[in-house]
Design an enzyme around this catalytic site. Sequence first.
Site, PDB file in Angstrom:
ATOM      1  CG  ASP A  10      10.643   5.836  -8.798  1.00  0.00           C
ATOM      2  OD1 ASP A  10       9.380   6.359  -9.100  1.00  0.00           O
ATOM      3  OD2 ASP A  10      11.526   6.269  -8.698  1.00  0.00           O
ATOM      4  CG  ASP A 111       5.468   7.849  -8.096  1.00  0.00           C
ATOM      5  OD1 ASP A 111       5.791   7.759  -7.058  1.00  0.00           O
ATOM      6  OD2 ASP A 111       6.295   8.784  -8.882  1.00  0.00           O
ATOM      7  CD  GLU A 112       9.085   5.754  -4.890  1.00  0.00           C
ATOM      8  OE1 GLU A 112      10.187   5.255  -4.600  1.00  0.00           O
ATOM      9  OE2 GLU A 112       8.575   6.645  -4.240  1.00  0.00           O
TER      10      GLU A 112
END
Length: 418
Positions: A10, A111-112
């Site tokens: 993350d 974003d993960e």
Amino acid sequence: MEERLIFHVDVNSAFLSWEAARRVKEGLPDLREIPSCIGGDPKSRRGIVVAKSIPAKKYGVTTGEPVALALRKCPDLVCVPGDFALFDRCSRAFKKICASYAPVMESFSIDEVFLDMSGTHLIYPDPVAVAHEIKDKIRDELGFTVNVGIGTNKLLAKMASDFEKPDKVHTLFPSEIPEKMWPLPVRDLLFLGKASEQKLLRAGIKTIGDMAKSDEAEIRQLLGDKNGRQLYRYANGIDDSPVRSEREEAKGYSAETTVEEDIVTYEQALSLLLAQCDVVAARMRRDGKKCSCVAVTYRTLDFKTRSHQKNFEDPTDVTEEIFAQVKKLLYECWKCEPLRLIGVALTDLTSDEFRQMSLFENTEDREKQKKVDETIDDIRRRFGNGMIVRGSTISTAGKVARKARAQLDRDLEGKQER
């Protein structure tokens, strides 16, 4: 059977970190070290804080609040507009590094990612060491930091990555659940919303451990049968969901549009949704299908995606019937926060021609609507998608919906050619 090993990677304060990394390369101050945020124009009522630095957080600046309010809290706040082209490049770059370590990677958001590291012990005998290697490689090569969570399933890995930030590696194995997860407040449990939190608190269930040690029947009674069962399993660290390298094949018809200018009014949204309904219903009719469920999906400027769906009493392929439900769904779930993506999906498909007639149904109007659909479909098949457009999508929604509708037409033409 070998135990699973899952990583969750993350990016820390992704949007702000990505903009900060670019500015550092240009010799500008690091946004992460000063009161700063990514947000819209403070002079516009639509300008909101999308991401904030730790120094800005100390002034009470919160994600989602108007930039104008954030500036009153912190007059020296540096506000930078979002650059979605930059965000996309940074997202691709960090995911490329992650994918080089794992047999299977699933993108969870911009974003993960989840990495299925099961069976890699011969290559990477120390999971914590390789997690640090991934984290440090992203930091050193790309200039921003990530957290890596390690667990035996996706839930535990995700929960672990949310522990202390930034630039950290955390584990959450089954043996660590009583110490690391159960003392946390119930609101920290993955996918547990505010409404569910309040119900649990009123029942005296304050921590994840309280929930895990409760009777499952009580939790299902409080939160609903399906939701309660899943959240009870999560509270006990149970999650069987696989890490998927590709999304499952869609069992329906859908259209989503990312717009160049934010959608901020019902007028804009409904014009675009009608165009999308027109497209997906045409595809469905072409394949001889009907749908029993319709869903509206939208994504806000902070990349949070929400969806709302409703079932039809009887399967339908009529555009106007589908759009009527879409309008109801939109008014129920959207409060006019700025959107960068909106879409519609038709699912629960059937080829059955049987339809239960209602005593109160206006069959004459329905037949007229079906004939309109048939005529439009026929004209588009013969002369192209751009030759006919529903009048209510032309003049009311302005430039946002017109550009998006043109892209929808190009998409449909491409599908027909293939």
